[in-house]
Scaffold this active site. Structure first.
Site, PDB file in Angstrom:
ATOM      1  N   ARG B  45     -15.254 -51.820 -42.246  1.00 42.24           N
ATOM      2  CA  ARG B  45     -16.207 -52.930 -42.198  1.00 42.24           C
ATOM      3  C   ARG B  45     -17.609 -52.353 -42.112  1.00 42.24           C
ATOM      4  NH1 ARG B  45     -18.195 -50.717 -38.405  1.00 42.24           N
ATOM      5  NH2 ARG B  45     -19.588 -52.491 -38.192  1.00 42.24           N
ATOM      6  N   GLY B  46     -18.600 -53.235 -42.164  1.00 36.16           N
ATOM      7  CA  GLY B  46     -19.985 -52.782 -42.235  1.00 36.16           C
ATOM      8  C   GLY B  46     -20.387 -52.838 -43.698  1.00 36.16           C
ATOM      9  N   ALA B  47     -21.500 -53.514 -43.978  1.00 31.38           N
ATOM     10  CA  ALA B  47     -21.865 -53.785 -45.371  1.00 31.38           C
ATOM     11  C   ALA B  47     -21.912 -52.523 -46.246  1.00 31.38           C
ATOM     12  CB  ALA B  47     -23.190 -54.548 -45.406  1.00 31.38           C
ATOM     13  N   ARG B  88     -14.517 -59.863 -49.494  1.00 36.26           N
ATOM     14  CA  ARG B  88     -15.260 -60.521 -48.416  1.00 36.26           C
ATOM     15  C   ARG B  88     -16.540 -61.095 -49.025  1.00 36.26           C
ATOM     16  NH1 ARG B  88     -15.852 -57.679 -42.784  1.00 36.26           N
ATOM     17  NH2 ARG B  88     -16.124 -59.871 -42.154  1.00 36.26           N
ATOM     18  N   GLN B 195     -16.990 -54.730 -31.923  1.00 36.58           N
ATOM     19  CA  GLN B 195     -17.512 -53.543 -32.627  1.00 36.58           C
ATOM     20  C   GLN B 195     -18.491 -52.755 -31.755  1.00 36.58           C
ATOM     21  OE1 GLN B 195     -17.412 -56.623 -34.006  1.00 36.58           O
ATOM     22  NE2 GLN B 195     -16.951 -56.539 -36.181  1.00 36.58           N
ATOM     23  N   ASP B 236     -25.934 -57.698 -43.376  1.00 33.54           N
ATOM     24  CA  ASP B 236     -24.888 -57.813 -44.391  1.00 33.54           C
ATOM     25  C   ASP B 236     -25.449 -58.306 -45.721  1.00 33.54           C
ATOM     26  OD1 ASP B 236     -23.325 -58.035 -41.678  1.00 33.54           O
ATOM     27  OD2 ASP B 236     -21.933 -57.376 -43.235  1.00 33.54           O
ATOM     28  N   ASN B 246     -26.261 -61.433 -40.866  1.00 35.82           N
ATOM     29  CA  ASN B 246     -25.656 -60.296 -40.154  1.00 35.82           C
ATOM     30  C   ASN B 246     -24.599 -60.851 -39.209  1.00 35.82           C
ATOM     31  OD1 ASN B 246     -25.519 -57.441 -39.614  1.00 35.82           O
ATOM     32  ND2 ASN B 246     -26.539 -57.801 -37.670  1.00 35.82           N
ATOM     33  N   LYS B 247     -23.912 -59.967 -38.538  1.00 34.24           N
ATOM     34  CA  LYS B 247     -22.836 -60.322 -37.605  1.00 34.24           C
ATOM     35  C   LYS B 247     -23.211 -61.515 -36.734  1.00 34.24           C
ATOM     36  CE  LYS B 247     -19.660 -58.844 -37.321  1.00 34.24           C
ATOM     37  NZ  LYS B 247     -18.656 -59.550 -38.173  1.00 34.24           N
TER      38      LYS B 247
END
Lengths: 345, 345
Positions: B45-47, B88, B195, B236, B246-247
């Site tokens: 995960r993580g853009a 995603r 995370q 993101d 973002n998250k």
């Protein structure tokens, strides 16, 4: 609804809130030290419920004092009271209940020990009954602020389980429902103890009130999307100027509500207001064990030895509070004067 | 530091981030569908890391295409690309990498299939190497904004594990440390996936950078107590006007930073900026499974059947963003013009 706490013969029993909703288990206290432990370990939590527990715990302790003289009884009682008051530092209802029980002991000066013991037990029952009655009044006062159809965000659990019964913030929700309003609740899950997911959702589902749980991270985003009409929380201690100590995360919710022009209400009994504290920065904030965050049950979530900071409460300055709803009425800014007026009613 | 993702012979392997830090386990992908699954299930995960994975996944897919004609190869490749891009929806780096790989296929028109396959594999390696290089540049640009001694709040993980390596937000932290600055990090635990607790704390502890984890609920309170000097997160997707996806929880942190007069920085590569999206409200926000919130591993935390809303991201309007740090420099308000300038550099 299961009672939060009750007398059972010569013991006090309470629902073990650490195990809800998976297990409905009674935690039985045979002595006042069991009650202190239950408060410390969060078997019971929520400012008003802690107050009720402290009262019952001291009555339990009083019953165990085997002396004949009032003076000796009073000494022993005061020692117990001194321990009880330290069980948790932030919720002032604990101190309030301890002081109320101590005042009764003072008033019984010269009386028979057994009579005093009976009076203390009765007083603890009165505190419980009054608390439920007060919550119903808070509900009645507060529900006038709730629109006919509203999505209400709440943080932590200020419900039946946080009180003698009915609840403060959730008491307002319940009263609105009883008045025929179509309220639906968004419950923050409320890390690290998950009171929102475990307790608030559980209570509201039992009552048939629609509830949706979100992470604490999602509250602001929902406000920004106009999906929240108002916020209502309980309080652990309110300063004389209306600053509010409540579950960690409350400050954030209040700031986000203001930023998004959403009312932020606090529902609490007068016993939560500490007139001896001028402003929120003087309220002691409890810091709890890192393990509450680093572990889920016995499973270690993060890296071993990670440094954790775990404040259990935060302070919301009065400028973010739209109104404080009490059993004696509603206080609005300027709070200092408004709160004083409530105490004179 | 363990690599986030790498080629291993004819497979692509990545650290299974769902199991960190308790278990360091490789997740091996033999085909492009394994990579799609890994992205969907948050093995990776993580853009930026998702972008790298998509590139490698398509190269892996390309290698499995057993045809002789370029046209047939291209058809099959485009079908795979169409599936990959849907893994995603929010992080635009995924689409960016897929488009980059597709453009390469276009550029190879008429070429030998094997040559095209080799070129695609090489391109995926280039994307990875470039990403690390870009992060070092982001770090270098961003560290100038960090005071000599600062407590830095970050949300989620925008570190080595969220990228090809080094990190975006944590890249800035690392660069500040390399420049001799005494930074210490406060990491939000970042529900529901933890995370911050699982990945950010783990990474920083490995690097010997001081880190303290808090619940997401405590960030605002620490800001109010002047215990945070600045906030830095990843992104993101960033719209052309500087709005940031973002998250979930990032919006809250940004609002709270502004309210407390603390700078809020976003660190991201240009590949995270989507010039085709005018403003944040047009960015698709993924909603994920309720189980991520209602359960911890297989343990059900709340009442059975509770309704859950689980948006994985939120949108932070540009007015809360003090600066966007990229490999090409720093953009500040007015963002539309500033971002355009970065692309021309």
């Amino acid at each position: 609804m299961i009672p939060t706490i009750e007398w059972r013969g010569k013991t006090v029993r309470m629902i073990d809130q650490r195990k809800l909703p998976g297990k409905i288990e009674w935690y039985t206290c045979k002595g006042y030290k069991d009650v202190i432990k239950a408060i410390e370990k969060m078997v019971i939590r929520g400012a008003p419920a802690i107050g009720v527990a402290a009262g019952m715990g001291l009555a339990l302790g009083a019953l165990s004092i085997r002396v004949r003289s009032y003076e000796k009884f009073k000494d022993r009682f005061e020692e117990m009271a001194g321990r009880m008051v330290k069980a948790r530092p932030t919720a002032v209802n604990l101190r309030w209940a301890v002081e109320r029980m101590s005042l009764l002991v003072d008033a019984m000066a010269g009386k028979d020990v057994e009579e005093t013991q009976r009076a203390l037990k009765k007083e603890s029952e009165t505190i419980l009954a009054e608390d439920i009655d007060i919550n119903r009044k808070i509900g009645k006062n507060g529900q006038r602020l709730i629109p006919k159809k509203a999505t209400i965000l709440t943080h932590c659990n200020a419900g039946s389980l946080a009180t003698g019964g009915y609840g403060t913030a959730l008491g307002v929700v319940r009263a609105a429902h009883e008045a025929g309003k179509k309220g639906e609740v968004i419950a923050d899950e409320t890390r690290p103890w998950f009171q929102g997911l475990r307790l608030t959702a559980f209570e509201l589902m039992e009552d048939g009130i629609p509830v949706t749980v979100i992470t604490d991270n999602a509250a602001g985003s929902l406000m920004y999307q106009n999906k929240i009409d108002l916020v209502i929380t309980g309080a652990d201690r309110i300063a004389a100027n209306g600053d509010v100590a409540n579950k960690i995360g409350t400050y954030q919710v209040a700031v986000l509500a203001k930023e998004n022009k959403i009312p932020f209400y606090v529902a609490a009994p007068l016993s939560t207001i500490d007139m001896g504290i001028k402003s929120g920065d003087m309220i002691p904030v409890e810091e709890r064990q890192p393990k509450e965050i680093s572990h889920f049950r016995n499973y270690e979530i993060g890296p071993s030895g990670v440094k954790i900071l775990n404040p259990a409460f935060d302070i919301t300055p009065n400028k973010y509070v739209t109104a404080i709803i009490t059993e004696k009425g509603i206080a609005k800014s300027p709070y200092k004067a408004a709160i004083k007026r409530l105490f004179k009613k």
